[in-house]
Design an enzyme around this catalytic site. Sequence first.
Site, PDB file in Angstrom:
ATOM      1  N   HIS A 163       1.057  -1.220   0.279  1.00 57.73           N
ATOM      2  CA  HIS A 163       0.099   0.043  -0.390  1.00 57.73           C
ATOM      3  C   HIS A 163       0.750   1.978   0.016  1.00 57.73           C
ATOM      4  CE1 HIS A 163       0.784  -1.446   4.139  1.00 57.73           C
ATOM      5  NE2 HIS A 163       0.460  -0.059   4.654  1.00 57.73           N
ATOM      6  N   LEU A 164       0.530   2.274  -0.474  1.00 55.51           N
ATOM      7  CA  LEU A 164       0.965   3.144  -0.667  1.00 55.51           C
ATOM      8  C   LEU A 164       0.667   4.357   0.208  1.00 55.51           C
ATOM      9  CD1 LEU A 164       2.843   5.922  -2.590  1.00 55.51           C
ATOM     10  CD2 LEU A 164       1.090   5.739  -3.634  1.00 55.51           C
TER      11      LEU A 164
END
Length: 746
Positions: free
Chosen positions: A647-648
């Site tokens: 995830h960013l």
Amino acid sequence: MDMEVDDGSEARVEEKGKRLVVMLVGAPGSGKSTFCDAVVGASRRPWVRICQDTIGNGKAGTKAQCIKSALGALKDGKSAFIDRCNLDREQRAEFLKLGSAQIDVHAVVLDLPTQLCISRSVKRTGHEGNLQGGKAAAVVNRMLQKKELPKLSEGFSRITFCNNDAEVQAALGTYSGLAPSDSLPPGCFGQRSQDAKVQVGIMKFLKKAEGPSPVVSKANSDQSVASIGSSEKKDSSLEREERPVLPNAPQKEESKGKENAVQPIDNDVPTLAFPSISTADFHFNLEKASDIIVETVEQFVPKLGNARLVLVDLTHESKILSLVRAKAAKKSIDSSKFFTFAGNIVELSTKGGLNCNVIANAANWRLKPGGGGVNAAIFKAAGADLEMATNERAKSLFPGSAVVVPLPSTSPLYNREGITHVIHVLGPNMNPQRPNCLNNDYNKGCMVLRQAYTSLFEGLLSLLKIQEKSVTKRNEEFLHPSGLGLDKSVGNGDLKNKRDDADVSLSSKKSRGSEDEVEIDITHPRTGYSDSGIQTTNRGMTKTWGSWTQALYHIAMHPEKHKDDVLEILEDVVVLNDAYPKAQKHILILARARGLDCLADVHEVHLELLRRMHAIGLEWVEKFLHEDSELVFRLGCHSAPSMRQLHLHVISQDFNSVHLKNKKHWNSFNTAFFRDSVDVIEEVNKNGKAMIKDDKSLLSMELRCHRCRSAHPNIPQLKSHFRNCQVPFPAFLLQSGRLVRARDSN
């Protein structure tokens, strides 16, 4: 126009069974022609493919010509595929009139992702209708805007919905296996809920394309891991969620009934895939072997719970698969609990779209690699780890017995296919060239083979019992259905602190499984709900994912179940607020690709997905800047996150949050532990992987202001300082787009 078929051929049709008219429904690029050609080439039933693009002596024709050709084929006792888009009710109406008492009309709906269809249409060459290149994208988009999915009320006797290539292959197997006298149960199969909150974003996709041909992310265009002969390149590491409608056994007309209808099957349930024991190298009679398989399966199916058994052979033409399908259908065995599947047993997930936790090996008595067939293939695919693990459990095997071997997480078969256990089983031998030949003594041979399958299935049941205890423990921990906001519903400070420290690193607070738990955990390591599994990345980095750390994974795999928790669902990413934001604006861009737990799993093949995640992050930054133009944002990933699933972080640099409580929180976003998205993309593009700063000492560094770099003794004093600090950000953050401000977002 009178659409009834002349009754002159009725006697012949009665003898052969019902003819079929199967309408393919799907956009250009969905694989309609490939589907037809595959069935026509493999089926014993006579089929005719009717394609409007070629109906006029190899050139495009009319609907009337297609109807005329279909009538001719049906009069000749053949079944017909209608290879047109058939995307609205009006286009289907005339073909439905072909149905009669002796002719069933089916629909196979290839409802594949829009971007995948566009990618195929744009890339293909030599298309019969010349729909290819840059113009294809606009045509596909225009057609899909008017799409009407078929309904039984239109006059169809059976509709099969295929939402991904795994389901397409399942439907292909169903129709390819139909003999002239076979029929399929009526009904609607595989249709998904229409209220799922999924944003296709096709217009956004088209606008972003540069030049005449849209650029499609591999996360979308290569998501189909099960192929029916498409020339598109597949990327198994980006496999997506699949819920295939698996092929049931074709049934004779007199045994047709709803109880034998195929039901949608969850691809995340415990699954044992097994080959036919003793029928290949050991020359056991196929008829007798198929009887024993079906009898033993029938005995064990009621004990399986939510698990399932899958008999596997390499091709749809397999004699043993055909025999078992027919006999299982006669006994009305639940096809969601037991079915046959054509594919390589060591590539079922990456090549066939079927996730299996446990596979059976038709072993030799020495439990060694070698020979041919399944035994050689499994030992080769699993590597030396399997041989060592097997030697720890047993040195040899008697006919009729089985041994369960946990597959080490370092095995390629574990990491690539998600196999957690191999069950070695030895059957009777009727081949005089092999040891312990029974010299055609089928009384003893049948007894030994029945013992072998019993031992195999009992091995699975023993694993299921242990897993049930693990699931009970896991459910006690997952008190919130979305896995988010544990502090809202749980008064337990330990759980709250665990999630509040999320996305930082593996800490001593994490629930780690014992060695025994690791060995018996049979949940799929890439798709399933492991309570204590030790995860080994593609670079050999070992990581333990406790059950609480998997909330993001669950959301990524099944976002439709968490509609209240997410901001946006796209085909390749999910956007959601961080449950414990460390700044005024803090969201997560969550990859939906399987097998991507963290940055260590990222390779060059994921480059387009990384760019896509970054672009989506920038879109959200732009929305936030419209609300408050003074905000400054940074986009990046943690080197060693606590929460499973890549995830960013999109986080504003005000760090104004009550959840920012300790040194670990601060340093996870303000040291080299935080990898800027632009740097990760550049490294993967250049080196094929990202640099990982997996140094826990970074999290315990002294607290320093992210602007002026002054040191502070604790979080309260640091917060007091940076609220008033006006020093420009460090030079390295002002370069390469690492910081995004109002003037940078346009």
